[in-house]
Design a protein around this motif. Structure first.
Motif, PDB file in Angstrom:
ATOM      1  N   UNK A  80       0.824  -1.206   0.000  1.00  0.00           N
ATOM      2  CA  UNK A  80       0.000   0.000   0.000  1.00  0.00           C
ATOM      3  C   UNK A  80       0.864   1.266   0.000  1.00  0.00           C
ATOM      4  N   UNK A  81       0.308   2.406  -0.423  1.00  0.00           N
ATOM      5  CA  UNK A  81       1.019   3.676  -0.243  1.00  0.00           C
ATOM      6  C   UNK A  81       0.915   4.174   1.194  1.00  0.00           C
ATOM      7  N   UNK A  82      -0.074   3.688   1.935  1.00  0.00           N
ATOM      8  CA  UNK A  82      -0.256   4.066   3.338  1.00  0.00           C
ATOM      9  C   UNK A  82       0.545   3.125   4.234  1.00  0.00           C
ATOM     10  N   UNK A  83       0.843   3.572   5.450  1.00  0.00           N
ATOM     11  CA  UNK A  83       1.597   2.763   6.395  1.00  0.00           C
ATOM     12  C   UNK A  83       0.716   1.734   7.079  1.00  0.00           C
ATOM     13  N   UNK A  84       1.200   1.189   8.195  1.00  0.00           N
ATOM     14  CA  UNK A  84       0.421   0.237   8.975  1.00  0.00           C
ATOM     15  C   UNK A  84       0.860  -1.192   8.767  1.00  0.00           C
ATOM     16  N   UNK A 145     -12.549  -3.459  14.234  1.00  0.00           N
ATOM     17  CA  UNK A 145     -13.444  -3.807  13.134  1.00  0.00           C
ATOM     18  C   UNK A 145     -12.999  -3.155  11.828  1.00  0.00           C
ATOM     19  N   UNK A 146     -12.109  -2.177  11.891  1.00  0.00           N
ATOM     20  CA  UNK A 146     -11.616  -1.531  10.677  1.00  0.00           C
ATOM     21  C   UNK A 146     -10.257  -0.909  10.953  1.00  0.00           C
ATOM     22  N   UNK A 147      -9.386  -0.969   9.951  1.00  0.00           N
ATOM     23  CA  UNK A 147      -8.112  -0.265   9.999  1.00  0.00           C
ATOM     24  C   UNK A 147      -8.168   0.953   9.094  1.00  0.00           C
ATOM     25  N   UNK A 148      -7.458   2.004   9.477  1.00  0.00           N
ATOM     26  CA  UNK A 148      -7.493   3.273   8.755  1.00  0.00           C
ATOM     27  C   UNK A 148      -6.092   3.651   8.306  1.00  0.00           C
ATOM     28  N   UNK A 149      -5.991   4.344   7.192  1.00  0.00           N
ATOM     29  CA  UNK A 149      -4.702   4.805   6.705  1.00  0.00           C
ATOM     30  C   UNK A 149      -4.846   6.108   5.937  1.00  0.00           C
ATOM     31  N   UNK A 150      -3.734   6.809   5.790  1.00  0.00           N
ATOM     32  CA  UNK A 150      -3.748   8.109   5.126  1.00  0.00           C
ATOM     33  C   UNK A 150      -2.459   8.271   4.333  1.00  0.00           C
ATOM     34  N   UNK A 151      -2.584   8.816   3.132  1.00  0.00           N
ATOM     35  CA  UNK A 151      -1.420   9.139   2.312  1.00  0.00           C
ATOM     36  C   UNK A 151      -1.580  10.569   1.821  1.00  0.00           C
ATOM     37  N   UNK A 157      -2.645  16.488  -2.473  1.00  0.00           N
ATOM     38  CA  UNK A 157      -3.844  15.641  -2.470  1.00  0.00           C
ATOM     39  C   UNK A 157      -3.746  14.659  -1.311  1.00  0.00           C
ATOM     40  N   UNK A 158      -4.884  14.117  -0.913  1.00  0.00           N
ATOM     41  CA  UNK A 158      -4.910  13.175   0.202  1.00  0.00           C
ATOM     42  C   UNK A 158      -5.719  11.944  -0.204  1.00  0.00           C
ATOM     43  N   UNK A 159      -5.220  10.777   0.206  1.00  0.00           N
ATOM     44  CA  UNK A 159      -5.923   9.514   0.006  1.00  0.00           C
ATOM     45  C   UNK A 159      -6.202   8.911   1.370  1.00  0.00           C
ATOM     46  N   UNK A 160      -7.474   8.722   1.679  1.00  0.00           N
ATOM     47  CA  UNK A 160      -7.896   8.040   2.909  1.00  0.00           C
ATOM     48  C   UNK A 160      -8.205   6.591   2.566  1.00  0.00           C
ATOM     49  N   UNK A 380      11.305  -3.806  12.049  1.00  0.00           N
ATOM     50  CA  UNK A 380      11.022  -2.469  11.549  1.00  0.00           C
ATOM     51  C   UNK A 380       9.595  -2.043  11.797  1.00  0.00           C
ATOM     52  N   UNK A 381       9.353  -0.745  11.861  1.00  0.00           N
ATOM     53  CA  UNK A 381       8.013  -0.204  12.063  1.00  0.00           C
ATOM     54  C   UNK A 381       7.746   0.848  11.005  1.00  0.00           C
ATOM     55  N   UNK A 382       6.455   1.113  10.706  1.00  0.00           N
ATOM     56  CA  UNK A 382       6.150   2.124   9.702  1.00  0.00           C
ATOM     57  C   UNK A 382       6.385   3.518  10.224  1.00  0.00           C
ATOM     58  N   UNK A 383       6.649   4.443   9.338  1.00  0.00           N
ATOM     59  CA  UNK A 383       6.805   5.825   9.727  1.00  0.00           C
ATOM     60  C   UNK A 383       6.126   6.697   8.696  1.00  0.00           C
ATOM     61  N   UNK A 384       6.006   7.985   8.976  1.00  0.00           N
ATOM     62  CA  UNK A 384       5.425   8.901   8.005  1.00  0.00           C
ATOM     63  C   UNK A 384       3.921   8.863   8.059  1.00  0.00           C
ATOM     64  N   UNK A 385       3.287   8.309   7.025  1.00  0.00           N
ATOM     65  CA  UNK A 385       1.833   8.307   6.945  1.00  0.00           C
ATOM     66  C   UNK A 385       1.223   7.435   8.025  1.00  0.00           C
ATOM     67  N   UNK A 386      -0.013   7.764   8.382  1.00  0.00           N
ATOM     68  CA  UNK A 386      -0.767   6.891   9.249  1.00  0.00           C
ATOM     69  C   UNK A 386      -1.082   5.622   8.494  1.00  0.00           C
ATOM     70  N   UNK A 387      -1.335   4.523   9.187  1.00  0.00           N
ATOM     71  CA  UNK A 387      -1.606   3.286   8.477  1.00  0.00           C
ATOM     72  C   UNK A 387      -2.637   2.438   9.157  1.00  0.00           C
ATOM     73  N   UNK A 388      -3.239   1.562   8.356  1.00  0.00           N
ATOM     74  CA  UNK A 388      -4.221   0.589   8.767  1.00  0.00           C
ATOM     75  C   UNK A 388      -3.655  -0.716   8.777  1.00  0.00           C
TER      76      UNK A 388
END
Length: 388
Positions: A80-84, A145-151, A157-160, A380-388
């Motif tokens: 994905x482009x989003x983290x998590x 029940x759901x994971x969320x992410x943001x790029x 522009x923003x992708x949710x 390793x752990x994700x950094x930068x964008x929020x992730x699902x």
């Protein structure tokens, strides 16, 4: 009553991993700040073909996914482009994407929560009351029940992203995702189900993601007081999707890259009236990246997942840990005072901090179940964008 320009509404089913991810990013083409006045947002609700395993932007796919298992069982893999964390997607999981111009007066976390209100409203229409975990999950009675992410792209522009668990083949997930300590077994399935729930389970009947798509769409329409108009990709978006497929989502160099960040993890034991509890803590610099509390629980105490979520990205100090333990744990959750739990978490965190200098390519575990690891293992752990 609509109070703004109608949103474009896109749907699809049985999408391949690379094509689905490329389409989501291609939607951003018209929302950059250099593209003139931004059009109304686009909402896309879709499902992947059975099945695919997707990792977050900063994970190592080979560490998180059993690639051989996926090849044998015909599962796509993707990044994905989003983290998590790593997730399994298919007909039982509804993919949610919103493309829009990023607001200039919001933090990424505020943006994430704002768009996620559409998912919350859709679940409410189904009779399910969901709320936010501290970082990037929606939960129902302590279960995800759901994971969320943001790029956020450089053009503004923003992708949710959201992945809604309408149903989940836990055994398939355990086979496809590498979760050390959890093999495919009745006990492992039970441990996953202690931490996650699904729309099907909450409603007491088996549903596919497509069955709830209309209610999710109405949830977004209600929250943002807009009309949704069915649409299709523009020629520019179709061209951009083809570019992204070649350059990124169908490119092994993108899919199999290793994350640039590293972390270290430690563990501690805590004796409780219910038995021995083991605590795993990951740290990166001055922050806690993950916490997992495990034990021979018949049922995971309600406060435990809340504590695990609250400590993610919390300062790795005794004071901060004690404050979150006191806030999230009820007196009877583990049968010991919150300060004793906090002391054990700090012991594991301090151990990880001592070990942090010796890192290897990392992991953030599975989205549905935090990864148990042994003391001293670096991941390793994700950094930068929020992730699902």
């Amino acid at each position: 009553m609509s109070t703004g320009a109608p949103w474009r509404y896109l749907t699809a089913d049985g999408v391949a991993a690379a094509a689905g991810l490329a389409t989501d990013e291609a939607l951003l083409a018209g929302y950059g700040r250099g593209a003139g006045r931004a059009p109304a947002p686009t909402l896309r609700l879709y499902t992947y073909r059975p099945h695919c395993a997707l990792v977050g932007r900063y994970q190592s796919l080979e560490d998180e996914v059993d690639v051989a298992f996926c090849e044998t069982h015909g599962l796509d893999v993707g990044r994905r482009p989003t983290g998590g964390g790593a997730i399994l997607m298919g007909p039982g999981q509804l993919g949610v994407a919103v493309a829009a111009r990023a607001a200039t007066d919001e933090t990424p976390r505020q943006t994430l929560r704002r768009w996620a209100e559409g998912v919350v409203a859709g679940l409410a229409r189904l009779g399910i009351a969901a709320g936010f975990r501290r970082k990037n999950d929606l939960e129902v009675e302590g279960r995800k029940i759901a994971g969320l992410g943001l790029y956020l792209d450089p053009a503004g522009a923003v992708l949710f992203h959201a992945s809604l668990l309408v149903d989940l083949d836990v055994e398939l997930m355990l086979g496809a995702l590498r979760i050390p300590g959890l093999k495919v077994s009745d006990k492992a399935v039970a441990r996953v189900e202690e931490r996650v729930t699904t729309v099907s389970r909450r409603l007491g009947r088996r549903l596919a993601a497509a069955d709830v798509r209309a209610e999710l769409a109405r949830g977004f329409a209600d929250v943002f007081t807009v009309a949704l108009e069915p649409g299709e990709l523009t020629p520019a978006e179709t061209e951009r999707r083809a570019e992204l497929l070649r350059e990124r989502y169908a490119n092994p160099e993108w899919v199999f890259q290793r994350g640039p960040r590293r972390s270290a993890r430690g563990s501690a034991l805590l004796k409780t009236p219910a038995g021995l509890v083991r605590i795993f803590v990951g740290v990166q610099g001055p922050a806690i990246t993950s916490v997992l509390v495990t034990g021979d629980f018949n049922l995971v105490p309600v406060g435990v997942p809340r504590l695990e979520a609250a400590l993610k990205w919390c300062a790795a100090t005794p004071e901060a840990i004690a404050r979150e333990a006191e806030r999230t744990l009820a007196e009877g959750d583990l049968g010991v005072p919150a300060e004793r739990v906090a002391a054990a978490i700090w012991e594991a965190a301090a151990q990880a901090m001592r070990l942090e200098g010796e890192a290897r390519p990392d992991r953030d575990g599975a989205c549905y179940f935090p990864e148990p690891v042994t003391a001293g293992v670096r991941e390793a752990v994700p950094s930068g964008e929020e992730g699902g």
